[in-house]
Design an enzyme around this catalytic site. Structure first.
Site, PDB file in Angstrom:
ATOM      1  N   HIS A   1       0.846  -1.181   0.000  1.00  0.00           N
ATOM      2  CA  HIS A   1       0.000   0.000   0.000  1.00  0.00           C
ATOM      3  C   HIS A   1       0.881   1.230   0.000  1.00  0.00           C
ATOM      4  CE1 HIS A   1       1.086  -0.593   4.200  1.00  0.00           C
ATOM      5  NE2 HIS A   1       0.918   0.694   4.324  1.00  0.00           N
TER       6      HIS A   1
ATOM      7  N   LYS B   1      -2.877  11.659  10.531  1.00  0.00           N
ATOM      8  CA  LYS B   1      -4.332  11.647  10.335  1.00  0.00           C
ATOM      9  C   LYS B   1      -5.055  11.935  11.658  1.00  0.00           C
ATOM     10  CE  LYS B   1      -7.947   8.437   9.081  1.00  0.00           C
ATOM     11  NZ  LYS B   1      -8.204   7.775  10.339  1.00  0.00           N
TER      12      LYS B   1
END
Length: 883
Positions: free
Chosen positions: A138, A546
């Site tokens: 990823h 985040k």
């Protein structure tokens, strides 16, 4: 710089012309004219022509459904070609100086010029170099592998065309080949139809090794050796290879139910098969090369009477037989067959190393060093860098999975529920069991499917050949018991060696508590004895950013590392910090050199271990020459950081960072968590929901299928905001916090921090990079096309913040425009914007059409859906990253 940039522009222009001819041949003059009109309008719009900007919007809004796909593909493919040209120019003879192997020579000269460093100190630093690159699937390469291969060949054509002495006939042939490759790309579907499986991802990783790293690593070591010889009169020992590769593909099961124990077992076998295959090719070359007769008595004894005529060849043929038998056995295992193990089955690196090194020593002793230092030396270095496993595998699992498994065990044993125990009780139980000589569980116990999966994974680790598993990473680690739990599960599986178990601290709170957790662990006698003076800790960049925004996250990461370095130094523990950086800035990505020199002093003493993610693998290791550049940059940065460590930040700088962190985190969370309009705005202003349709990686986009932003993985979170050009996660809160400190009368301190503290200047540099890629008018256009008017105020507010942030950063950096010190990157972004802008406008239009159809209860038009996927891939190419 100008010479390089004009060479890049002329290549980009030439590739664009070939693509234009291809489009004309495939679809006719009309479509090409339409594409060319849009390109010219985009260029004029970028130059500030408002009338042409409006015309660009109207033209793209009025495209028929039949025109959507060709136009989207034209701009998307152009950006892929531009990236290929740029990759070539970063390694061409007049390429970007910072990414050439010369960087090592410059670093060595700089180190030699330091009055407090002697050559012995520099040599010792070289010999303790350790670089482990961990390849992850990823955010996942958005470009299909088949197109990557074509782009590699385009790169090769550019290289040959650069030769000034090329004959007209050869020039004609190369241009013909370029036209063929670009036509092949045009007639290939750029969006893969199916999501890759974890095994597909692993194969993609092996392809990177085969096509680039296999050649790139020995070439990098040759380059390093030459620079050391020229600058220090020193040669690298034959067995010294500072670079190793590990992979998460097939081992990372955090939030990915598709990665099972069986998959990991299969990938381990596949990896060994690929290594055997590559070493077989090397040995075949050596058989044809090593025809020499003269050898040492030791080698003659090894070859025996049978090999007296051609001793080197004889030993290589023997090794070839062993490799072929090993490959056949692995093939049978991969097919599920059980063959008896051949006597010469290769399971350890020594089995490859010994015959090769014996030949090497003999050639050197017999005055044939020139031969020894050719293909044979390259193969020896591959044994050290890749070896029998090819790439080692990390296992990664979330901490709660271990807690749940132990809870199920303790309930079965009737001793209570581990999950509900206090941390002190958990630790007492775990330490007691770790010290115990008996197993915890009876063999006949039948666990639930989830627990069986955790236990089976530990069994795979225990059964794997030693050296093929690199580490066990615990994501969302919060407490000492999270680490001890994994040690107990591995003990239960019968593991016969001490595997590094690395807690991954990834939220703001966990980073702030990381040092306390490790201090508690190091105070446990069993633990101190077991780890034998070595500890790995992983620092999470993407999830912390985040969770708290980039400014607060980066300061928490710095402080956690700083505290861990000091704690481990005091305890006499060798600490390896494992950096879980993303490719994009919102996930901790940064140019390697700057990022490493901005870390706390002492952070690279135990070497560098860092994730290389998805699409960044292609940019940094897609070609052998680029591999040499990337590894050279890492090498010079590690040497510099260890020998010329950055200064300890002053107390007042730390205070300012604490204030920046606090203010930026409050603002970031105020929007992302507390503003009721934020999630609906995010969902409508970005293609977040549509991204799920892209068959990217094998891993789901969310940790939990339901849930808001907090359950969304960091990658789709960043990817979505990158697509609409607001780039919000990579800057929100940072500029406003800087503004507050400036208003508090501390601008001169901020300027000093920017000038004298690499950590802070890198942080500001990253903000400038993001601001250069963000775009206010495009973000506003997405709002107008896709967002309900009642949410427009939020978008306007965010864009005003962004504009103000840019001004404050420029004021602190004393610059009149962004990226003033990196004109090459600024030029590159400007060049790509002309082609990315139409894709953004088109994407907003396609999202509008797709959502309208959905609201009307109609099936979406497949032409719209396909064109939308192409714009997503194209914008990712234009921005040079996905998530």
């Amino acid at each position: 710089m100008n010479e390089q940039y004009s060479a890049l522009r002329s290549n980009v222009s030439m590739l664009g012309k070939v693509l234009g001819d291809t489009i004309k041949d495939a679809l006719g003059e009309n479509i090409l004219d339409r594409v060319e009109t849009i390109r010219k309008l985009s260029k004029s719009s970028r130059a500030g022509n408002e009338a042409n900007r409006q015309e660009l919007l109207t033209t793209l809004q009025n495209l028929s459904n039949d025109e959507l796909l060709p136009v989207a593909r034209a701009f998307s493919q152009f950006l892929n070609l531009a990236n290929t040209a740029e990759q070539y120019h970063s390694i061409s003879p007049n390429g970007e100086a910072a990414s050439n192997p010369e960087v090592i020579a410059r670093t060595l000269r700089k180190l030699k010029d330091q009055p407090n460093l002697n050559e012995d100190t520099i040599k010792k630093a070289v010999e303790s170099l350790s670089l482990e690159l961990v390849l992850t699937a990823h955010p996942t390469e958005i470009t299909r592998r088949t197109l990557i291969h074509k782009m590699v060949e385009v790169n090769s054509c550019l290289k040959q065309l650069d030769n000034k002495d090329i004959a007209d006939y050869e020039h004609h042939q190369l241009m013909r080949r370029l036209r063929q490759l670009i036509a092949q790309s045009w007639h290939t579907d750029e969006i893969r139809k199916y999501r890759p499986s974890p095994v597909d991802e692993a194969k993609w990783g092996f392809a990177v090794v085969e096509n680039s790293l296999w050649e790139g690593v020995p070439n990098y070591l040759r380059e390093l050796n030459e620079q050391l010889e020229a600058n220090l009169g020193y040669q690298l020992p034959v067995d010294f290879v500072p670079v190793r590769f590990t992979s998460w593909m097939g081992g990372d099961r955090d939030g990915n139910p598709n990665v099972t124990a069986d998959i990991t077992r299969h990938v381990l076998l596949l990896s060994r098969w690929k290594a055997t295959d590559l070493f077989l090719k090397d040995v075949q070359v050596l058989i044809s090369e090593l025809s020499m007769v003269e050898c040492t008595d030791e080698l003659r004894a090894l070859a025996g009477a049978e090999g007296a005529q051609e001793p080197y060849r004889y030993l290589m043929k023997k090794l070839r037989t062993q490799l072929m038998e090993t490959q056949a056995w692995l093939e049978a295992r991969l097919k599920g067959q059980k063959l008896p193990k051949p006597a010469g089955l290769i399971t350890q690196n020594e089995q490859l190393w010994e015959p090769l090194y014996a030949c090497y020593k003999s050639l050197q002793a017999c005055g044939m060093g020139i031969i020894a230092n050719g293909e044979l030396l390259d193969t020896l270095r591959r044994v050290k860098s890749f070896g029998v496993p090819l790439v080692r595998i990390d296992i990664r699992q979330e901490s709660t999975r271990h807690t749940e498994a132990l809870g199920e065990m303790t309930r079965y044993l009737g001793i209570g529920d581990y999950e509900s125990w206090s941390e002190a009780d958990k630790q007492a139980f775990l330490i007691r069991e770790l010290n115990s000589k008996r197993p915890l569980l009876p063999r006949q116990w039948e666990p639930s499917e989830e627990t069986r999966e955790v236990l089976d994974t530990c069994k795979v680790i225990a059964e794997a050949p030693r050296g093929s598993i690199a580490a066990y990473v615990i994501s969302m680690a919060k407490t000492p018991s999270d680490v001890l739990a994994v040690h107990l599960l591995l003990k239960e599986a019968g593991i016969g060696f001490a595997l590094p178990v690395a807690p991954l601290f990834e939220t703001l709170d966990d980073l702030n508590n990381a040092n306390d957790v490790m201090t508690q662990l190091l105070n446990i006698d069993w633990y101190r004895g077991f780890i034998q003076g070595k500890q790995m800790v992983m620092i999470g960049y993407s999830d912390s950013a985040k969770d708290a925004g980039v400014m607060a996250a980066s300061w928490a990461q710095y402080q956690a590392q700083d505290a861990l370095i000091k704690t481990c130094e005091k305890a006499g523990i060798e600490l390896t910090l494992f950096h879980g950086r993303g490719g994009s800035i919102g996930r901790g990505g940064a140019p390697a050199h700057a990022a490493l020199l901005s870390q706390p002093p002492g952070s690279l003493k135990g070497g560098l271990r860092v994730t290389e993610q998805g699409e960044m693998i292609r940019f940094k290791y897609g070609l052998p020459e680029v591999t040499i550049s990337s590894l050279s940059l890492y090498t010079s940065a590690i040497l510099e950081a260890n020998l010329l460590p950055p200064p300890e930040p002053k107390a007042e700088w730390r205070d300012i960072m604490a204030e920046l962190s606090d203010v930026s985190c409050k603002m970031y969370r105020g929007y992302v968590r507390e503003n009721k309009d934020f999630v609906p705005y995010f969902r409508s202003a970005t293609p977040e929901q549509e991204l799920g349709k892209l068959p990217l990686g094998s891993r789901p986009a969310k940790r939990r299928p339901t849930g808001g932003v907090e359950s969304l993985r960091a990658i789709p979170w960043i990817f979505a905001w990158t697509q609409n050009r607001l780039m919000l996660p990579a800057w929100l809160g940072a500029g406003a916090a800087l503004q507050k400190v400036v208003e508090g009368g501390k601008q001169s301190e901020l300027e000093a921090m920017c000038r004298d503290w690499p950590f802070f200047s890198t942080r500001l540099g990253m903000l400038e990079m993001v601001y250069s890629k963000a775009d206010l008018w495009l973000a506003e256009y997405y709002d107008q096309r896709l967002v309900k008017p009642e949410l427009w105020a939020l978008g306007t507010e965010l864009r005003k913040l962004l504009a103000a942030d840019i001004n404050v950063v420029l004021a602190i950096a004393n610059d009149s425009h962004l990226m003033a010190d990196l004109p090459w990157i600024a030029e590159s972004i400007q060049l790509r914007n002309i082609y990315t802008d139409p894709l953004n406008v088109l994407q907003a239009e396609l999202l509008h059409r797709s959502r309208q159809a959905e609201e009307a209860g109609k099936d979406p038009d497949p032409r719209v859906e396909q064109a939308l996927m192409v714009t997503i891939a194209g914008v990712a190419a234009g921005m040079r990253n996905t998530g």
